[in-house]
Structure formats: C-alpha cells, structure tokens
Design a protein around this motif. Structure first.
Motif, PDB file in Angstrom:
ATOM      1  N   UNK A   1      32.340 -38.603 -46.601  1.00  0.00           N
ATOM      2  CA  UNK A   1      31.872 -39.886 -46.049  1.00  0.00           C
ATOM      3  C   UNK A   1      32.286 -41.043 -46.948  1.00  0.00           C
ATOM      4  N   UNK A   2      32.175 -40.845 -48.246  1.00  0.00           N
ATOM      5  CA  UNK A   2      32.567 -41.900 -49.184  1.00  0.00           C
ATOM      6  C   UNK A   2      34.068 -42.172 -49.086  1.00  0.00           C
ATOM      7  N   UNK A   3      34.873 -41.087 -48.977  1.00  0.00           N
ATOM      8  CA  UNK A   3      36.318 -41.281 -48.817  1.00  0.00           C
ATOM      9  C   UNK A   3      36.631 -42.016 -47.519  1.00  0.00           C
ATOM     10  N   UNK A   4      35.921 -41.634 -46.448  1.00  0.00           N
ATOM     11  CA  UNK A   4      36.127 -42.303 -45.158  1.00  0.00           C
ATOM     12  C   UNK A   4      35.721 -43.772 -45.237  1.00  0.00           C
ATOM     13  N   UNK A   5      34.576 -44.043 -45.884  1.00  0.00           N
ATOM     14  CA  UNK A   5      34.131 -45.430 -46.039  1.00  0.00           C
ATOM     15  C   UNK A   5      35.121 -46.219 -46.896  1.00  0.00           C
ATOM     16  N   UNK A   6      35.657 -45.587 -47.918  1.00  0.00           N
ATOM     17  CA  UNK A   6      36.633 -46.263 -48.774  1.00  0.00           C
ATOM     18  C   UNK A   6      37.913 -46.550 -47.982  1.00  0.00           C
ATOM     19  N   UNK A   7      38.334 -45.585 -47.147  1.00  0.00           N
ATOM     20  CA  UNK A   7      39.533 -45.812 -46.325  1.00  0.00           C
ATOM     21  C   UNK A   7      39.291 -46.955 -45.335  1.00  0.00           C
ATOM     22  N   UNK A   8      38.087 -46.978 -44.739  1.00  0.00           N
ATOM     23  CA  UNK A   8      37.757 -48.076 -43.822  1.00  0.00           C
ATOM     24  C   UNK A   8      37.728 -49.406 -44.561  1.00  0.00           C
ATOM     25  N   UNK A   9      37.179 -49.402 -45.761  1.00  0.00           N
ATOM     26  CA  UNK A   9      37.122 -50.640 -46.544  1.00  0.00           C
ATOM     27  C   UNK A   9      38.524 -51.114 -46.900  1.00  0.00           C
ATOM     28  N   UNK A  10      39.406 -50.184 -47.255  1.00  0.00           N
ATOM     29  CA  UNK A  10      40.775 -50.569 -47.574  1.00  0.00           C
ATOM     30  C   UNK A  10      41.487 -51.099 -46.334  1.00  0.00           C
ATOM     31  N   UNK A  11      41.242 -50.456 -45.172  1.00  0.00           N
ATOM     32  CA  UNK A  11      41.844 -50.942 -43.929  1.00  0.00           C
ATOM     33  C   UNK A  11      41.318 -52.332 -43.595  1.00  0.00           C
TER      34      UNK A  11
END
Length: 183
Positions: free
Chosen positions: A64-74
């Motif tokens: 979830x943290x990786x997904x949230x980080x990817x969303x934040x980067x996007x």
C-alpha cells in the motif's frame, strides 16, 4: 538411628551425585515429551500463524505504501506538467498583452497624428478664411481711403460706385504686381 544414616551414606558413596535417579530421568523425559508435543502441535502452529499474519499485514502495508508513493509521484508529475503548461500559457498571455499594448500605442499614435493633421488642416482653413476676410476688408478700407484721397486730389466728389470700385481694383492689382516684382 545412626544406622539409616550410615546406610544412606554408603549408598551415596556408590552413586555419582551429579547423575539423577532413573525415575527422575524417565518422568522428566515423559513431561518433556508431553510439553514438546504440545508445543509442536499447539503452540508452534499458532505462533507460526500469528507470525504469517503479521508478515502478510506488513507486506500489505508495504505494498500500500509503494502504491501510495507511486500515486504521489504520478500526481507530482501531473502537477509539474500542469505547472509547466500554466507557465507557458502565462507567457503566451504576457506576449499577447505586449502585442496588444504595442498595437494600442501604435493606433493611439496614428489617431493622434491624424487628429493633429485634422486640427492643423482646420486651423489652416480657418486662417485662410480669415486672411480672405481680412483682404476683402482691407480692399474695402483701402478702396474707400483711395476714393477719399482721389476725391481730395481731383477736387470732385466721386459718387459713381461702379467706376470707383473699378478704379480701386485696378489700383490694388497694380499694387500687388509691384509687390510681387519686388520679391
């Protein structure tokens, strides 16, 4: 009473004090085996299940943290792209405003030049009209003065207006011709 103590001491001398009795070893082994089996069959699976659940939860949270980080980067990339677009649009608006300002200033200069030319033309026309009016007025004045002067020189009254007017016009024409010849 001494006898049992002596017998116990004699038995004790034969045995190693570090080694327990056989019944102690057997019963200890039975209790250890029961505890080992209980631990192996009951406690260890529960502990393993709890550790697996905890590991799964941690891995899920990491995912979830990786997904949230990817969303934040996007989102950051999208924001950066929007910001660049907004900056470009602002630059285009500034350039358009500068062009419009230049056109407005040029139009105002052209309008001012045209208005100045119109005012100058109007003033020139008015000056010419006033000059013509002054010439006509001067002709009449000079004519009446010339008639009065001629009347005084000749000694007669010149009352014929047509004749007097023709004489004044001829006199002024000769005066203008002499003035042009002097220039």
């Amino acid at each position: 009473m001494i006898n049992p103590i002596v017998v116990a001491a004699a038995d004790a001398a034969d045995k190693n004090p570090l080694l327990p009795e056989t019944y102690d070893i057997v019963w200890s082994a039975v209790v250890f085996a029961i505890l080992l089996i209980a631990f192996w069959k009951v406690f260890l699976p529960k502990l393993q299940k709890m550790l697996d659940e905890r590991a799964a939860a941690i891995e899920g949270n990491i995912a979830k943290a990786d997904e949230a980080q990817a969303k934040a980067e996007a989102a950051l990339q999208e924001y950066t792209a929007q910001l660049a677009g907004a900056r470009q649009e602002a630059g285009e608006i500034r350039d358009a405003a500068r062009n419009d300002a230049t056109k407005i200033v040029a139009k105002a200069k052209d309008d001012a030049t045209a208005e100045a030319a119109r005012i100058a033309q109007t003033a020139q026309t008015q000056i010419e009209a006033e000059r013509q009016s002054a010439v006509v007025s001067l002709r009449k004045e000079v004519g009446s003065l010339a008639i009065d002067l001629a009347s005084g020189v000749v000694g007669e009254q010149l009352t014929d207006d047509a004749k007097a007017s023709a004489m004044v016009d001829r006199f002024l024409a000769e005066l203008e011709a002499s003035e042009k010849a002097a220039n």
